[in-house]
Design an enzyme around this catalytic site. Structure first.
Site, PDB file in Angstrom:
ATOM      1  N   GLY A 115       5.494   3.026   0.444  1.00  0.00           N
ATOM      2  CA  GLY A 115       6.177   3.803  -0.581  1.00  0.00           C
ATOM      3  C   GLY A 115       5.317   3.884  -1.828  1.00  0.00           C
ATOM      4  O   GLY A 115       4.105   3.706  -1.792  1.00  0.00           O
TER       5      GLY A 115
ATOM      6  N   SER B 244       0.852  -1.186   0.000  1.00  0.00           N
ATOM      7  CA  SER B 244       0.000   0.000   0.000  1.00  0.00           C
ATOM      8  C   SER B 244       0.887   1.234   0.000  1.00  0.00           C
ATOM      9  O   SER B 244       2.127   1.136   0.030  1.00  0.00           O
ATOM     10  CB  SER B 244      -0.915   0.011   1.228  1.00  0.00           C
ATOM     11  OG  SER B 244      -0.147   0.121   2.413  1.00  0.00           O
ATOM     12  N   LYS B 245       0.257   2.409   0.011  1.00  0.00           N
ATOM     13  CA  LYS B 245       1.011   3.653  -0.061  1.00  0.00           C
ATOM     14  C   LYS B 245       1.960   3.830   1.116  1.00  0.00           C
ATOM     15  O   LYS B 245       2.991   4.495   0.992  1.00  0.00           O
ATOM     16  CB  LYS B 245       0.041   4.838  -0.124  1.00  0.00           C
ATOM     17  CG  LYS B 245      -0.713   4.935  -1.453  1.00  0.00           C
ATOM     18  CD  LYS B 245      -1.621   6.146  -1.469  1.00  0.00           C
ATOM     19  CE  LYS B 245      -2.361   6.233  -2.801  1.00  0.00           C
ATOM     20  NZ  LYS B 245      -3.280   7.398  -2.851  1.00  0.00           N
ATOM     21  N   ARG B 246       1.632   3.223   2.239  1.00  0.00           N
ATOM     22  CA  ARG B 246       2.514   3.394   3.397  1.00  0.00           C
ATOM     23  C   ARG B 246       3.847   2.669   3.216  1.00  0.00           C
ATOM     24  O   ARG B 246       4.805   2.923   3.942  1.00  0.00           O
ATOM     25  CB  ARG B 246       1.822   2.915   4.674  1.00  0.00           C
ATOM     26  CG  ARG B 246       1.543   1.433   4.741  1.00  0.00           C
ATOM     27  CD  ARG B 246       0.669   1.129   5.959  1.00  0.00           C
ATOM     28  NE  ARG B 246       0.295  -0.257   6.037  1.00  0.00           N
ATOM     29  CZ  ARG B 246       1.031  -1.197   6.637  1.00  0.00           C
ATOM     30  NH1 ARG B 246       2.177  -0.862   7.196  1.00  0.00           N
ATOM     31  NH2 ARG B 246       0.610  -2.448   6.688  1.00  0.00           N
TER      32      ARG B 246
END
Length: 499
Positions: free
Chosen positions: A270, A266-268
């Protein structure tokens, strides 16, 4: 040791696959891998690869997202084929096919395989919450299934009390639905665990699972290769295939991609959008090579040409275990590609990176710097940094490198170098003679003398060979940079020595 053997398995030009993203955002890493596996499977067999935009969810689908998907696919080199029923080579869009979906829904209604459901969204949500409290599967309870007025009239007609309705498919309530998956093996679903699927919403727009089946049949898709987040949709879709008496495609569900912490990527973790990797200076071939290794292997081989991937790809080499995204591995692979790629291929991307910095640099200059730095660079951003570093007026000194090498003790050497360079022809033999003279005068080795000069010229402790650095800077710029360092040291407070 001989290289891996190319796959010589029989080709099947009848293979037809599709990548069918929902346009709700950028093309992300997981979607790109799914598209790649479909593309490789089709190209390996000499078959056909379609791009289909599943945009019936009008509340979330956007034109910007569609353009982003097309842009990402094009950058990765995943070209799609023209569907013989559609004009041109544009991707198929579900919003252009609403009449077909409604016609197919009417076909099922007239056959008694669907029914009108009058339950509101609020009522359905309340019942789901009640089922969860009781520890039950929160599926539709079927209360509208046996209403007497579903007697074969046109499904689009208005009911007596004027209430809107959705159209639900009568899911078999006994037995089981089996998915013989090409990646995960045999998976059995109990029909009693599945609720009656809505195929048309109350506004007469079709739902995802229904459109998928209608489209895949109309396009004669032979293999459905997609992420395993769709696995729970598969038994519902199989039941629709059987209701229409359509032949089933073969299914292959790809395991998810995880971050380093083994949670779903996921975006967390990167960047997850393909375009972000382009902006970070990755080569499309390197990203393709990396993505294909997330769940697929061919012996111990790590680096593949496109031709090798097409020749060697097969579904039976896909693992059923999740793959872990490793940024360091991707960086290594990108660096490997930079060492051999034709510099001219990279010019547009590097020019774009430099333009964002307000720099207009000739292609010849970019290529010259690229060739000097390719052995050390990992991304095109680092190449752009190198080009920037050689631009006239660049005076940035890395603090750690400056503190270590540009101390007052380096002053005599830097001054002597400037005197000798100023008086000599600006060519490599003369520069070699300058260092030979200074080594004789000081008793120091070349590495000891070159390092302070390297930092003075580039601002960094690592660079190409000192003669390449001098050539790329030119005589005047090289002298100006060393003179700037000399002045800073003589004034006693250079920036890199400031606490």
């Amino acid at each position: 040791m001989s290289g891996p053997q190319l796959d010589t398995a029989p080709r099947d030009p009848g293979v037809r696959v599709r990548f069918a993203p929902s346009p709700t955002g950028y093309l992300h890493v997981g979607g790109a891998r799914t598209a790649l596996f479909n593309w490789l499977f089709a190209r390996h067999h000499g078959g056909t690869f379609f791009l289909r935009i599943e945009d019936t969810d009008r509340t979330r689908s956007t034109e910007e997202a569609i353009e982003a998907i097309l842009d990402g696919m094009t950058w990765l080199g995943l070209s799609w084929d023209r569907w013989e029923k559609a004009p041109g080579a544009a991707p198929i869009r579900q919003t252009d096919r609403l009449a077909l979906y409604q016609s197919r829904a009417r076909q099922l209604f007239d056959a008694g395989m669907t029914y009108r459901c009058y339950c509101s969204a609020e009522e359905l949500d309340a019942r789901r919450q009640e089922a969860l409290k009781r520890g039950e599967v929160p599926k539709y309870d079927g209360r509208c299934r046996s209403l007497a007025h579903d007697d074969g009239r046109q499904h689009s007609s208005v009911t007596l009390d004027g209430r809107p309705f959705a159209l639900r498919f009568k899911t078999p309530q006994e037995g089981e639905t089996v998915v013989d998956d090409l990646v995960k093996g045999r998976i059995v679903f109990e029909n009693r665990q599945l609720d009656d699927l809505i195929i048309l919403r109350s506004d007469q727009t079709p739902t995802y699972n229904f459109c998928v089946v209608v489209d895949d049949v109309d396009m004669a898709i032979t293999h459905v290769i997609r992420g395993d987040d769709h696995l729970n949709n598969t038994p519902r879709q199989i039941q629709l295939y059987r209701a229409f008496k359509f032949p089933l495609p073969r299914f292959a569900h790809l395991s998810m991609i995880l971050g380093a912490d083994k949670a779903r990527l996921s975006k967390r973790h990167g960047a997850t959008a393909v375009q972000a990797y382009r902006e970070m200076g990755y080569l499309p071939d390197a990203l393709v090579n990396y993505l294909v290794r997330l769940g697929w292997s061919h012996g111990d081989q790590e680096v593949f040409t496109r031709e090798e991937l097409v020749a060697q790809f097969s579904l039976d080499h896909i693992t059923s275990s999740p793959a872990v995204f490793n940024t360091e591995k991707l960086l290594w692979l990108n660096a490997t590609y930079l060492k051999t790629v034709d510099p001219k291929v990279t010019l547009p991307a590097i020019r774009d990176l430099l333009a964002r910095r307000g720099l207009l640099v000739s292609d010849a200059r970019i290529e010259d710097v690229f060739l000097a730095h390719r052995e050390r660079a990992r991304t095109l951003v680092e190449i752009a940094d190198a080009v920037t570093m050689y631009e006239p007026g660049h005076r940035r000194i890395d603090a750690e490198a400056g503190q270590k090498f540009l101390t007052p003790d380096a002053l005599p050497f830097l001054k002597r170098f400037c005197d000798l360079l100023r008086a000599a022809p600006f060519e490599k033999p003369s520069q070699e003679q300058i260092f030979a003279t200074m080594m004789a005068e000081t008793g120091q080795k070349m590495a000891k003398l070159a390092q302070p000069l390297r930092v003075a010229l580039t601002g960094k402790s690592v660079s190409p060979g000192i003669y390449d650095v001098l050539r790329l800077l030119g005589k005047d710029e090289a002298l100006a940079r060393v003179a700037s360092v000399i002045r800073a040291l003589e004034e006693g407070k250079p920036d890199w020595l400031t606490p």
